[in-house]
Design an enzyme around this catalytic site. Structure first.
Site, PDB file in Angstrom:
ATOM      1  N   HIS A 273      -7.527  13.828 -25.264  1.00  0.00           N
ATOM      2  CA  HIS A 273      -6.849  13.814 -26.565  1.00  0.00           C
ATOM      3  C   HIS A 273      -6.743  15.225 -27.134  1.00  0.00           C
ATOM      4  O   HIS A 273      -7.539  16.112 -26.812  1.00  0.00           O
ATOM      5  CB  HIS A 273      -7.577  12.903 -27.563  1.00  0.00           C
ATOM      6  CG  HIS A 273      -8.840  13.499 -28.111  1.00  0.00           C
ATOM      7  ND1 HIS A 273      -8.852  14.309 -29.231  1.00  0.00           N
ATOM      8  CD2 HIS A 273     -10.128  13.407 -27.704  1.00  0.00           C
ATOM      9  CE1 HIS A 273     -10.103  14.685 -29.482  1.00  0.00           C
ATOM     10  NE2 HIS A 273     -10.889  14.159 -28.575  1.00  0.00           N
ATOM     11  N   CYS A 274      -5.748  15.415 -27.979  1.00  0.00           N
ATOM     12  CA  CYS A 274      -5.615  16.635 -28.777  1.00  0.00           C
ATOM     13  C   CYS A 274      -5.593  16.209 -30.245  1.00  0.00           C
ATOM     14  O   CYS A 274      -6.214  15.206 -30.608  1.00  0.00           O
ATOM     15  CB  CYS A 274      -4.382  17.435 -28.374  1.00  0.00           C
ATOM     16  SG  CYS A 274      -2.815  16.529 -28.433  1.00  0.00           S
ATOM     17  N   TRP A 275      -4.905  16.953 -31.104  1.00  0.00           N
ATOM     18  CA  TRP A 275      -4.933  16.631 -32.531  1.00  0.00           C
ATOM     19  C   TRP A 275      -4.187  15.339 -32.847  1.00  0.00           C
ATOM     20  O   TRP A 275      -4.707  14.441 -33.502  1.00  0.00           O
ATOM     21  CB  TRP A 275      -4.364  17.793 -33.343  1.00  0.00           C
ATOM     22  CG  TRP A 275      -4.026  17.449 -34.759  1.00  0.00           C
ATOM     23  CD1 TRP A 275      -2.807  17.536 -35.352  1.00  0.00           C
ATOM     24  CD2 TRP A 275      -4.912  16.955 -35.779  1.00  0.00           C
ATOM     25  NE1 TRP A 275      -2.864  17.129 -36.655  1.00  0.00           N
ATOM     26  CE2 TRP A 275      -4.155  16.757 -36.952  1.00  0.00           C
ATOM     27  CE3 TRP A 275      -6.264  16.639 -35.813  1.00  0.00           C
ATOM     28  CZ2 TRP A 275      -4.692  16.274 -38.138  1.00  0.00           C
ATOM     29  CZ3 TRP A 275      -6.822  16.155 -36.994  1.00  0.00           C
ATOM     30  CH2 TRP A 275      -6.031  15.982 -38.144  1.00  0.00           C
TER      31      TRP A 275
END
Length: 353
Positions: A102-104
């Site tokens: 995941h990222c932001w």
């Protein structure tokens, strides 16, 4: 929110983003450094999406091999740990542990890493909406009602140890001071790790509430706290719920509590203890501050903590009075002659049934 405790969760946000707060247990594998992220973001805003992607690819390319190797190492560690703990079934391979990236907000950073790992042969998932969605889920957990039971008692009663004993006996409990890395008083940071950010504390608390909440309506034991624990605030809705919950007051003699406090803080850094006393000197009073510090310098720990314990007893007595008014019903008092956690946990369970 899915249960990621049995997956390898990889956070590909920048080091600064991860350091501020993350999904508890997630590994940090930043696609961009803090400075690289800034460059890509500036290009995206001031130039074009395409230019930003080209700059990002220049940063990404040289890191591909090291990214794959790092994930391989983490997978091998997970496999070894599972085998050691007896959680691995015959024939399982490291790649059978799912990878969650995941990222932001579930954008290009997580998509890029997921593509690379999938290409290499890993089983990869991404979190739709990224960390932002996880954070929203956490805030929702902090707004819910929970069946709390509150353990009260004067300073030095060994309440935290009792909570952990209750857990050993099969009860639900959450150690708020443990999550906050602070024991609550002016001395609460001594011998404790650095406090997390407010956001990280809330993330950890939300997960703990969710996991204990899965046990149905079984009560969750918490320690009676002020809303503020060091630099951390207990979320307001949750704190109000705590103040309405059944209160169990552990009543232990002053001498026993003093002995426990001396044991806990007696080997602490004298300079830190003096600084902690100075922080409360306005409320403690000039003379008592001077006497407490002098006792420390004379290595009279009992004399020092006798002064401090009397001060905290008065403060807690006032807080307890307000708590009882808010409770608007009788509270349960458990008299005990010692700070023995096992004995006191048993007494609590006998009265709490």
């Amino acid at each position: 929110m899915a249960d990621y405790r049995h997956a390898l969760v990889i956070d590909v946000r920048s080091p600064d983003e991860y350091a501020h707060a993350q999904i508890p247990g997630a590994y940090s594998l930043p696609l961009f450094s803090n400075e690289e992220r800034k460059q890509v973001g500036t290009a995206y805003k001031q130039e074009s999406r395409e230019n930003a992607i080209k700059i990002g690819l220049k940063f990404f390319g040289p890191k591909m091999v090291s990214i794959v190797e790092q994930v391989e190492a983490w997978k091998q560690e997970m496999q070894a740990t599972a085998k050691k703990n007896g959680h691995t079934h015959k024939g399982e391979q490291p790649t059978e542990f799912p990878i969650v990236v995941h990222c932001w907000r579930g954008g290009m950073r997580s998509a890029g890493i997921a593509w690379l790992l999938d290409l290499y042969g890993f089983k990869v998932y991404t979190i739709r909406g990224g960390y932002k969605v996880f954070r929203q889920w956490c805030l929702q957990q902090l707004e819910k009602e929970y069946p709390f039971k509150i353990l009260g008692g004067y300073t030095g009663s060994g309440k935290t140890a009792v909570l952990h004993q209750l857990k050993k006996l099969g009860e639900n409990m959450i150690d708020l001071e443990g999550l906050a890395s602070h024991k609550g008083s002016a001395f609460g940071s001594i011998n404790m790790p650095k406090q997390p950010s407010q956001e990280m504390f809330e993330n950890q608390l939300a997960l703990a509430l969710h996991q204990t909440g899965q046990q149905g309506q079984k009560a969750i034991w918490l320690e009676d706290e002020s809303q503020r624990i060091g630099s951390i605030n207990i979320p307001t809705v949750l704190f109000r719920s705590m103040r309405k919950a059944d209160l169990y007051f552990l009543d232990i003699p002053f001498a026993e509590r003093l002995n426990l406090i001396v044991q806990d803080y007696g080997k602490g850094d004298i300079e830190k203890l003096v600084n902690a006393i100075i922080r409360i000197q306005k409320r403690l009073g000039g003379l008592e501050t001077k006497n407490a510090i002098q006792c420390l310098l004379d290595q009279d720990l009992e004399g020092c903590f006798t002064i401090l314990l009397r001060y905290y007893d008065k403060r807690y007595a006032k807080s307890l009075e307000l708590h009882i008014e808010e409770l608007a019903k009788p509270y349960c008092c458990i008299a005990s002659e010692s700070t023995n956690a096992a004995d006191n946990a048993y007494r609590l369970l006998q009265l709490g049934q």
